[in-house]
Design a protein around this motif. Structure first.
Motif, PDB file in Angstrom:
ATOM      1  N   ASP A 163       0.945  -1.123   0.104  1.00 19.28           N
ATOM      2  CA  ASP A 163      -0.028   0.033   0.243  1.00 19.28           C
ATOM      3  C   ASP A 163       0.810   1.255  -0.188  1.00 19.28           C
ATOM      4  N   LEU A 164       2.111   1.147   0.699  1.00 21.39           N
ATOM      5  CA  LEU A 164       2.964   2.414   0.651  1.00 21.39           C
ATOM      6  C   LEU A 164       3.631   2.657  -0.692  1.00 21.39           C
ATOM      7  N   VAL A 165       3.828   1.478  -1.224  1.00 24.25           N
ATOM      8  CA  VAL A 165       4.466   1.648  -2.677  1.00 24.25           C
ATOM      9  C   VAL A 165       3.533   2.330  -3.748  1.00 24.25           C
ATOM     10  N   GLU A 166       2.187   1.747  -3.602  1.00 24.11           N
ATOM     11  CA  GLU A 166       1.436   2.122  -4.395  1.00 24.11           C
ATOM     12  C   GLU A 166       0.779   3.765  -4.110  1.00 24.11           C
ATOM     13  N   GLU A 167       0.935   4.025  -2.590  1.00 23.22           N
ATOM     14  CA  GLU A 167       0.810   5.462  -2.451  1.00 23.22           C
ATOM     15  C   GLU A 167       1.879   6.654  -2.922  1.00 23.22           C
ATOM     16  N   VAL A 168       2.956   6.047  -3.080  1.00 21.78           N
ATOM     17  CA  VAL A 168       4.042   6.542  -3.509  1.00 21.78           C
ATOM     18  C   VAL A 168       4.008   6.878  -5.026  1.00 21.78           C
ATOM     19  N   LEU A 170      15.230  10.580  -2.279  1.00 21.52           N
ATOM     20  CA  LEU A 170      14.226  10.886  -1.272  1.00 21.52           C
ATOM     21  C   LEU A 170      13.827   9.286  -0.528  1.00 21.52           C
ATOM     22  N   MET A 171      13.688   9.496   0.905  1.00 23.47           N
ATOM     23  CA  MET A 171      13.364   8.336   1.576  1.00 23.47           C
ATOM     24  C   MET A 171      12.163   8.649   2.380  1.00 23.47           C
ATOM     25  N   THR A 172      11.164   7.695   2.177  1.00 25.76           N
ATOM     26  CA  THR A 172       9.766   7.854   2.663  1.00 25.76           C
ATOM     27  C   THR A 172       9.194   6.612   3.273  1.00 25.76           C
ATOM     28  N   LEU A 195       1.578  15.444  12.984  1.00 28.95           N
ATOM     29  CA  LEU A 195       1.968  15.252  11.643  1.00 28.95           C
ATOM     30  C   LEU A 195       2.280  13.965  11.195  1.00 28.95           C
ATOM     31  N   ARG A 196       2.213  13.624   9.908  1.00 32.29           N
ATOM     32  CA  ARG A 196       2.233  12.400   9.476  1.00 32.29           C
ATOM     33  C   ARG A 196       2.933  12.378   7.944  1.00 32.29           C
ATOM     34  N   SER A 197       3.637  11.257   7.832  1.00 29.91           N
ATOM     35  CA  SER A 197       4.591  11.142   6.595  1.00 29.91           C
ATOM     36  C   SER A 197       4.116   9.892   6.034  1.00 29.91           C
ATOM     37  N   PHE A 198       3.359   9.865   4.871  1.00 29.09           N
ATOM     38  CA  PHE A 198       2.759   8.794   3.985  1.00 29.09           C
ATOM     39  C   PHE A 198       2.069   7.940   4.869  1.00 29.09           C
ATOM     40  N   GLY A 199       1.309   8.685   5.849  1.00 27.76           N
ATOM     41  CA  GLY A 199       0.423   7.987   6.878  1.00 27.76           C
ATOM     42  C   GLY A 199       0.685   7.551   8.080  1.00 27.76           C
ATOM     43  N   SER A 200       2.332   7.332   8.290  1.00 28.28           N
ATOM     44  CA  SER A 200       3.001   6.948   9.260  1.00 28.28           C
ATOM     45  C   SER A 200       3.265   8.205  10.622  1.00 28.28           C
TER      46      SER A 200
END
Length: 509
Positions: free
Chosen positions: A213-218, A280-282, A461-466
């Protein structure tokens, strides 16, 4: 009169270029005209006409400087010219297959479906071949760019660890990652960004560890970018982050391959852009900004001490000038008597209140720091040091600021340089001025209110949902082994809770 004729001629040329059809054709002349209508006004696009086997006409297109000229001549043109059919009768498709498999020695050969795709490859440095009587667009990957060597990153200097860093070429950067991580699950997916720049980028992650899901969001956020030109990953960072109003970075950038490998092993997604040495790292958390790859290369006692020092430095970088203003302006009773008398003695004759004094000194130091960065490297550091010493000494002698204020500003500057992530150290510099203003109006109460507001913002604050403040909040006691201190490596068996991963265990012991 000549101007009118020239204007009319240009108008006719423009009109002609607007009316041509972008369709594939078996007729070579039609194909050449179509390609020339698209790129014909560019002088660096080279067209080379020749005959395959001395009887079939063909044309080759490439961009001078982007393609490898001698390789095109030796491995494409010469074999095709000297090709002999040996009395074998080919159909059109058979001829192309035979030429690509038996005659031309290039490995990376593709057939493009549309002229748009072929032109895009041509502009990327590949070579386009069109053959009379065949409506296929054959593209050879002949890209060869002049590139900077693999050097030590200038923005992330360490004492112990590898010295190589990323450069501006996408495939070199991917190679540096894959050379260290030979896992077949390492997945690299290429794409293009920018309506006009068509810059190549790559999404890198480890299948089986990184959440799909994270890969798909990026991938989704990158696909939503609709810009003409994307020059640097800093532009991407600003578009894909969760909260554009926050001063805190929500995507971490690095020039170090070893740091990138560490992020991949924790389930993060990497974005590499052609033309930029920063990847970039996320997603990230606040604690990621306070860590350095060097932490894992030293013994745990040393790494733990240095990490504690960084958190202390971060606090000093934000709050020390504000504390000085509050103590001198509102809470003199909290200062020991001897120290208070000493400060009062040094401030005698200073015409400004503590806030103006601190504001002027901080602003001057920021100017010196910015000038030191922009000047040539050979003189920038010298100008910064000399400028700071001369201006500080002159300001004290002139009675504009007190010596204690100079010491406070110097300690604050040193503390801000101790933060491993440059982008968050800039954030701390900005927050410092807000804290100083709060201290000037409300004293220590203003500082406490500022501290609470900053923490409320960080928690939200959130970073890609984290969660940005994990493992501080939500509280994860096990992860404190690798937070403000770094426990022995044998005890660090699990991956952090943020981001979510498919394989929680980092190692089995």
């Amino acid at each position: 009169m000549y101007r009118k004729l020239l204007k009319r001629l240009n108008a006719n040329q423009v009109r002609q270029t607007k009316e041509f059809k972008i369709e594939r054709s078996k007729d070579l002349k039609t194909m050449i005209q179509t390609i020339n209508n698209i790129v014909g006004e560019s002088d660096d696009v080279v067209q080379r006409d020749f005959k395959i086997g001395r009887h079939t006409e063909a044309s080759l297109f490439f961009v001078d400087g982007l393609a490898f000229d001698s390789s095109i001549e030796d491995r494409i043109i010469k074999p095709l010219i000297y090709f002999a059919e040996n009395n074998i009768e080919f159909t059109q498709n058979q001829l192309v297959d035979y030429l690509l498999q038996e005659v031309v020695t290039y490995i990376e050969v593709t057939e493009k479906e549309t002229i748009d795709e072929a032109i895009l490859s041509l502009m990327s440095g590949e070579t386009l071949l069109v053959i009379d009587g065949i409506d296929k667009l054959i593209v050879f990957d002949t890209r060869q760019f002049q590139q900077r060597g693999i050097e030590e990153p200038q923005s992330e200097v360490i004492v112990r660890g590898p010295r190589d860093g990323f450069n501006e070429v996408l495939h070199t950067n991917v190679m540096l990652i894959r050379r260290r991580l030979r896992d077949p699950n390492l997945t690299v997916q290429f794409g293009q960004l920018g309506r006009r720049s068509k810059a190549d980028f790559a999404i890198v992650y480890i299948k089986g560890i990184t959440d799909e899901d994270l890969v798909e969001e990026v991938r989704y956020r990158l696909s939503c970018l609709d810009m003409d030109i994307i020059m640097e990953t800093g532009v991407i960072e600003q578009y894909i982050e969760d909260n554009v109003l926050s001063p805190f970075p929500q995507v971490l950038r690095t020039e170090r391959p070893d740091k990138t490998i560490g992020a991949l092993s924790l389930g993060k997604v990497i974005v590499v852009l052609d033309g930029s040495p920063f990847v970039l790292m996320t997603p990230i958390t606040f604690s990621d900004l306070m860590k350095s790859t060097e932490d894992n290369y030293d013994r745990w006692q040393i790494s733990s001490f240095i990490r504690l020092l960084r958190y202390f430095a971060a606090f000093m970088a934000v709050f020390l000038p504000g504390l000085y203003i509050a103590m001198v302006s509102y809470h003199q009773g909290m200062i020991p008597t001897i120290f208070a008398l000493s400060i009062a003695g040094t401030r005698e004759g200073v015409p400004f209140p503590a806030f103006i004094e601190a504001f002027l000194m901080e602003l001057t130091f920021e100017l010196l720091r910015e000038a030191g960065i922009r000047l040539p490297r050979a003189v920038g550091q010298t100008i910064g040091i000399v400028g700071g010493l001369v201006i500080g000494d002159a300001a004290v002698r002139a009675g504009i600021v007190s010596p204690v204020m100079v010491i406070v500003v110097a300690i604050t500057a040193i503390a801000s340089f101790s933060i491993p992530a440059y982008n968050v150290s800039i954030t701390f510099r900005l927050l410092r001025f807000l804290v100083m203003i709060s201290a000037a109006f409300l004293g220590l109460f203003g500082i406490v209110i500022s501290y609470i507001l900053i923490n409320i913002h960080l928690v939200s604050l959130r970073s890609f949902g984290s969660y940005y403040t994990s493992p501080f909040a939500p509280y994860k006691v096990k992860e404190w082994l690798d937070l403000m201190i770094r426990a022995p490596l044998v005890l660090l068996k699990d991956r952090p809770a943020e981001p979510k991963v498919m394989d929680k265990k980092k190692k089995e012991m």
